[in-house]
Scaffold this active site. Sequence first.
Site, PDB file in Angstrom:
ATOM      1  N   GLU A 259      21.398 -40.681 -92.519  1.00 28.19           N
ATOM      2  CA  GLU A 259      22.451 -40.075 -93.347  1.00 28.19           C
ATOM      3  C   GLU A 259      22.187 -38.578 -93.548  1.00 28.19           C
ATOM      4  O   GLU A 259      21.980 -38.128 -94.661  1.00 28.19           O
ATOM      5  CB  GLU A 259      22.548 -40.801 -94.691  1.00 28.19           C
ATOM      6  N   GLY A 261      22.974 -34.547 -93.832  1.00 29.88           N
ATOM      7  CA  GLY A 261      24.048 -33.724 -94.380  1.00 29.88           C
ATOM      8  C   GLY A 261      23.957 -32.319 -93.811  1.00 29.88           C
ATOM      9  O   GLY A 261      24.738 -31.910 -92.953  1.00 29.88           O
ATOM     10  N   CYS A 337      25.085  -9.268-112.359  1.00 32.83           N
ATOM     11  CA  CYS A 337      24.160  -8.450-113.137  1.00 32.83           C
ATOM     12  C   CYS A 337      22.870  -9.210-113.373  1.00 32.83           C
ATOM     13  O   CYS A 337      22.524  -9.535-114.512  1.00 32.83           O
ATOM     14  CB  CYS A 337      24.789  -8.054-114.458  1.00 32.83           C
TER      15      CYS A 337
HETATM   16  C1  LIG Z   1      20.688 -35.196-100.021  1.00 29.59           C
HETATM   17  C2  LIG Z   1      20.458 -36.525 -99.422  1.00 29.59           C
HETATM   18  C3  LIG Z   1      20.704 -36.724 -98.056  1.00 29.59           C
HETATM   19  C4  LIG Z   1      21.069 -35.607 -97.121  1.00 29.59           C
HETATM   20  O1  LIG Z   1      20.001 -34.704 -96.993  1.00 29.59           O
HETATM   21  P1  LIG Z   1      20.113 -33.493 -95.929  1.00 29.59           P
HETATM   22  O2  LIG Z   1      18.867 -32.729 -96.142  1.00 29.59           O
HETATM   23  O3  LIG Z   1      21.339 -32.726 -96.290  1.00 29.59           O
HETATM   24  O4  LIG Z   1      20.205 -34.101 -94.581  1.00 29.59           O
HETATM   25  C5  LIG Z   1      20.589 -37.998 -97.564  1.00 29.59           C
HETATM   26  N1  LIG Z   1      20.220 -39.035 -98.364  1.00 29.59           N
HETATM   27  C6  LIG Z   1      19.953 -38.868 -99.672  1.00 29.59           C
HETATM   28  C7  LIG Z   1      19.565 -40.034-100.478  1.00 29.59           C
HETATM   29  C8  LIG Z   1      20.055 -37.614-100.242  1.00 29.59           C
HETATM   30  O5  LIG Z   1      19.761 -37.457-101.536  1.00 29.59           O
END
Ligand SMILES: *Cc1c(COP(=O)(O)O)cnc(C)c1O
Length: 396
Positions: A259, A261, A337
Site C-alpha cells: 500500500e 503512497g 513571517c
Molecule cells: C502512510 C502509510 C502508508 C503509505 O506510506 P508511504 O510512505 O506514503 O508509501 C501505508 N500504510 C500505512 C499504514 C500508512 O500509515
Amino acid sequence: MNPDVLAHINGPAPHDLPAYVYDLRDLREHARTIRAALPERVELLYAAKANSDPRLLRVLGDHVDGFEVASGGELTHVRNLFPDMPIAFGGPGKTPAELAQAAEGVSRLHVESEHELHLLTTVLGDRSIDILLRVNLPLTPGPVALAMGGCPSPFGLEPAQLDDCLAVIAADPRLRLRGLHVHLASGIQAPGHLDLAEDILKWARGWANSRHIDLTEVNIGGGMGVDYAHPDQRFDWASFGTGLHRLLRRYQGLTVRIEPGRSITVYCGWYVTEVLDVKRSHGEAFAVLRGGTHHLRTPAAKQHNQPFQIIPVDTWPRPWPRPEARREPVTLVGQLCTPKDVLARRVPVRQLRSGDRIAFAMAGAYAWNISHHDFLMHPAPSVHHLDEAPVPANVP
Ligand SMILES: *Cc1c(COP(=O)(O)O)cnc(C)c1O
C-alpha cells in the site's frame, strides 16, 4: 522537465501563481510501470493520504487493485469516487462512528488494538467484517525516513498482544480474521524492502502455524523509498517485483498486498511560483518567493531541500536594477513571517533574479494536503491538471 509541463509552468499569469501542476499522463505511465513490475499475486493499494486529489485518484483507479484509507473522511471521499473498488481502512484512533462506517463496506479493516476490536463488536450489528491485525514486529528496517514500527510506537499490536485479540475473534463469528498487516516505516529502498518482506512473511507464517491459523493474507505496507536529493533515483520496482516473485514461490496460496503512497504520486506534482525579491543578509543571498511552506510543507516537515528548477523570465518591466543572485548559494524562502518558511537552503545557482519562475519538483505527495493553508491568509494556489488529452505544442 517535459515540455508540456514547462508550457504549463510558463502559462499561468503571475496572479495565478503559485500553482500546483499535476502531470496526469506521467502519473498514469508511472502507475502502469509499477503495476507491470509486480507479480500478479501481489495486490497494489494506493495509500490515499499521500494525495487524495480526485483527478489523481481517478487515474490511479485504472491501475491499482484498491485504496488504503486512514480516516472516515478519506473513506467517504474514495467510496464516492469508486463505489465498487476494494478499500482497506487502517490507522490509529478509529472512532465508533468510523468503525460503523467501515462495517458498511470496506473490504479490509486493519485493527490497531484489542480495545478497537471490542469497540468494533459494538457497532457491527448483524454485519460481519474482514479484518487484518496490524502488528508492530520487532524488525528494524534499517535507517528509514519515518519509523512506525520495530520501536515503541502508537501503531499496531505487540506480537504478545495478538493472543488476546484471537480470543475476542474466536468468540465472535462476525469477526473474520484474514491475516496480518505490517507497515513498519517509510523511506525504504527496494533491497531493504525485500529483506523486510522476507522477514515479515517468515514471522507471519511461524506465528500462524503456532496458533493453528490458516493465514491467507499479509499486507506488508507501503513506505517505498523516495529520494528528494536524487529525484532521478527512483525506487527499483523492477527488482522489487522480481524479488517478490521469487519470495512468493515459498508461500503458495498466500495473498500479499502492498500500500504505497508517496512513491506513486510524488513525481507527478509541481509547485510553481515566482521570485518576488532577492535579498542579501549577513553575506548570504535569499530569494523570497510568492507562496511558501503553507502550500508546500514537505521540505519543512522532512527538513530537506525541495528539488527545483529555475525557469528564467527575461523581461524586467521595472526602471530600477533587477535584484539577483549570481554564482552563489541561495536560500529559497516563502512569504511567511517565520524563519522556518524555508523551501531549500543554500543551494548554489548560476543566476536567480526577481521575476524568474521556480518549479519545485516532487510535489505530488504529502505536499499541499499536509500544509497549514490558513497561516497568514495568503491566497491558495491555483491547481492545474495536465490532461491526458494531447496538449497543443505551443511551447515557448
Ligand atoms: C502512510 C502509510 C502508508 C503509505 O506510506 P508511504 O510512505 O506514503 O508509501 C501505508 N500504510 C500505512 C499504514 C500508512 O500509515
